[in-house]
Write a protein that holds these residues in place. Structure first.
Motif, PDB file in Angstrom:
ATOM      1  N   GLY A  37      27.649  66.336  37.846  1.00 37.08           N
ATOM      2  CA  GLY A  37      28.489  67.527  37.726  1.00 37.08           C
ATOM      3  C   GLY A  37      29.732  67.418  38.560  1.00 37.08           C
ATOM      4  N   ILE A  57      34.079  72.575  30.780  1.00 37.75           N
ATOM      5  CA  ILE A  57      33.163  71.892  31.694  1.00 37.75           C
ATOM      6  C   ILE A  57      31.855  72.673  31.768  1.00 37.75           C
ATOM      7  CG2 ILE A  57      32.917  70.947  34.041  1.00 37.75           C
ATOM      8  CD1 ILE A  57      36.037  71.761  34.259  1.00 37.75           C
ATOM      9  N   VAL A  58      30.734  71.948  31.730  1.00 40.79           N
ATOM     10  CA  VAL A  58      29.419  72.536  31.956  1.00 40.79           C
ATOM     11  C   VAL A  58      28.719  71.704  33.022  1.00 40.79           C
ATOM     12  CG1 VAL A  58      27.222  73.258  30.967  1.00 40.79           C
ATOM     13  CG2 VAL A  58      29.282  73.247  29.535  1.00 40.79           C
ATOM     14  N   VAL A  59      28.278  72.331  34.098  1.00 44.56           N
ATOM     15  CA  VAL A  59      27.594  71.587  35.153  1.00 44.56           C
ATOM     16  C   VAL A  59      26.288  72.285  35.520  1.00 44.56           C
ATOM     17  CG1 VAL A  59      29.641  70.473  36.101  1.00 44.56           C
ATOM     18  CG2 VAL A  59      28.998  72.738  36.920  1.00 44.56           C
ATOM     19  N   ALA A 113      30.285  67.335  30.908  1.00 47.52           N
ATOM     20  CA  ALA A 113      29.125  68.044  31.458  1.00 47.52           C
ATOM     21  C   ALA A 113      28.342  67.098  32.350  1.00 47.52           C
ATOM     22  CB  ALA A 113      28.241  68.572  30.325  1.00 47.52           C
ATOM     23  N   VAL A 162      31.311  65.459  23.575  1.00 49.56           N
ATOM     24  CA  VAL A 162      30.808  65.836  24.885  1.00 49.56           C
ATOM     25  C   VAL A 162      30.439  64.572  25.651  1.00 49.56           C
ATOM     26  CG1 VAL A 162      29.116  67.154  26.199  1.00 49.56           C
ATOM     27  CG2 VAL A 162      29.887  67.993  23.974  1.00 49.56           C
ATOM     28  N   TRP A 205      19.187  66.899  26.385  1.00 52.24           N
ATOM     29  CA  TRP A 205      20.409  67.704  26.270  1.00 52.24           C
ATOM     30  C   TRP A 205      21.353  67.055  25.275  1.00 52.24           C
ATOM     31  CZ3 TRP A 205      23.993  68.995  31.060  1.00 52.24           C
ATOM     32  CH2 TRP A 205      24.877  70.030  30.706  1.00 52.24           C
ATOM     33  N   ALA A 211      32.033  65.188  36.719  1.00 49.92           N
ATOM     34  CA  ALA A 211      32.607  65.902  35.576  1.00 49.92           C
ATOM     35  C   ALA A 211      33.778  66.763  36.024  1.00 49.92           C
ATOM     36  CB  ALA A 211      31.538  66.760  34.897  1.00 49.92           C
ATOM     37  N   LEU A 251      28.392  63.368  28.820  1.00 49.38           N
ATOM     38  CA  LEU A 251      27.355  63.787  29.749  1.00 49.38           C
ATOM     39  C   LEU A 251      27.254  62.802  30.907  1.00 49.38           C
ATOM     40  CD1 LEU A 251      24.498  64.833  27.277  1.00 49.38           C
ATOM     41  CD2 LEU A 251      26.031  66.345  28.551  1.00 49.38           C
ATOM     42  N   SER A 276      24.968  76.016  26.640  1.00 51.33           N
ATOM     43  CA  SER A 276      26.096  75.087  26.657  1.00 51.33           C
ATOM     44  C   SER A 276      26.672  74.904  25.262  1.00 51.33           C
ATOM     45  CB  SER A 276      25.674  73.735  27.243  1.00 51.33           C
ATOM     46  OG  SER A 276      24.628  73.139  26.492  1.00 51.33           O
ATOM     47  N   THR A 335      17.520  70.173  33.579  1.00 46.29           N
ATOM     48  CA  THR A 335      17.655  69.697  32.203  1.00 46.29           C
ATOM     49  C   THR A 335      16.351  69.122  31.652  1.00 46.29           C
ATOM     50  OG1 THR A 335      18.519  67.636  33.137  1.00 46.29           O
ATOM     51  CG2 THR A 335      20.123  69.250  32.329  1.00 46.29           C
TER      52      THR A 335
END
Length: 254
Positions: A96, A113-115, A90, A19, A35, A99, A21, A239, A227
């Motif tokens: 974001g 994808i995580v935003v 992410a 991942v 996170w 990303a 970040l 996530s 976060t």
């Protein structure tokens, strides 16, 4: 240039799922460190770079632009891809947005994808004048620290360098113009009460990503830097479940 204590990058070499970040504009890795540590504890490989010009002084940041920040993330993504079978990206706020840009550029090399409270649109009309404003004003008040939870602070600049901010509209335009390239599953966390990024960005994502790959989760007890806020555990757990669901190789616990 000395790095502010707590603003250092974070890296954990874990399993075959990685991942990347991406922290936000004028922020530091501190805002995403918990996170990253939560994902690392679940067996993932995690990279959280410090973007150029961040975590030192806003005057140094004034000598950088979005292309410099993106290049750092692109390099980190290449590193993760070189040692992981699959990679997710992410990010928080402008992180974001970057990303999303990584997913657009690299396609299937990004698994998902995580935003969190992504910024992909200009919420500040005055920013349109930044190319001219930067000739007269070096900085404006900062945007760091929008957190509801008492006793928690974000490590970020109290001033925003206008020269750096003036480069953002180009990035937003690129990301909005190529949203159709995002076919990967995407999880969006959106704070109902956000004093930095308006709902416009999530609205655009809902309108443009209508192929069934978008999930939006509303956060009811956090401000912009979610976060580090009251809903952080929900983000971390959600996530991780998202990654477990969409990874084709199992996560490995340390």
């Amino acid at each position: 240039m000395p790095v502010l204590p707590g603003a250092e990058p974070y890296r954990h070499d874990g399993g075959e799922v990685g991942v990347l970040l991406c922290h936000g504009f004028t922020g530091t890795p501190q805002s995403l460190r918990p996170w990253g540590e939560a994902l690392a504890a679940a067996g993932l490989s995690v990279v959280l770079p410090r973007l150029p010009g961040h975590g030192t002084t806003w005057r140094e940041m004034a000598r950088t632009r979005w292309q410099d920040w993106y290049a750092e993330l692109d390099k980190a993504l290449a590193d993760l891809r070189g040692r992981c079978a699959e990679v997710f990206v992410a990010g928080l706020s402008l992180g974001g947005c970057m990303a999303l840009r990584l997913a657009q550029v690299h396609g299937d090399a990004v698994r998902g994808i995580v935003v969190v409270n992504p910024s992909i649109a200009n919420d500040v009309p005055l920013l349109a004048l930044a190319p001219v404003l930067k000739l007269f004003v070096a900085s404006v008040p900062g945007v760091a620290g929008d957190i509801k939870k008492e006793g928690v602070a974000e490590l970020g600049y109290s001033r925003t360098p206008v020269k750096a901010a003036a480069t953002l509209p180009r990035l937003w335009s690129l990301v909005q113009g190529e949203l159709d390239k995002i076919t990967q599953p995407i999880l969006v966390y959106h704070s109902r009460d956000d004093h930095v990024v308006k709902p416009t960005s999530v609205r655009i994502l809902r309108e443009r990503l209508n192929g069934g790959n978008l999930t939006v989760v509303e956060l009811t007890n956090s401000f912009h830097v979610a976060t580090l806020d009251n809903d952080a555990d929900q983000i971390f757990a959600g996530s991780l479940e998202f990654i477990r669901t969409h990874a084709s190789v199992p996560l490995q616990r340390d």
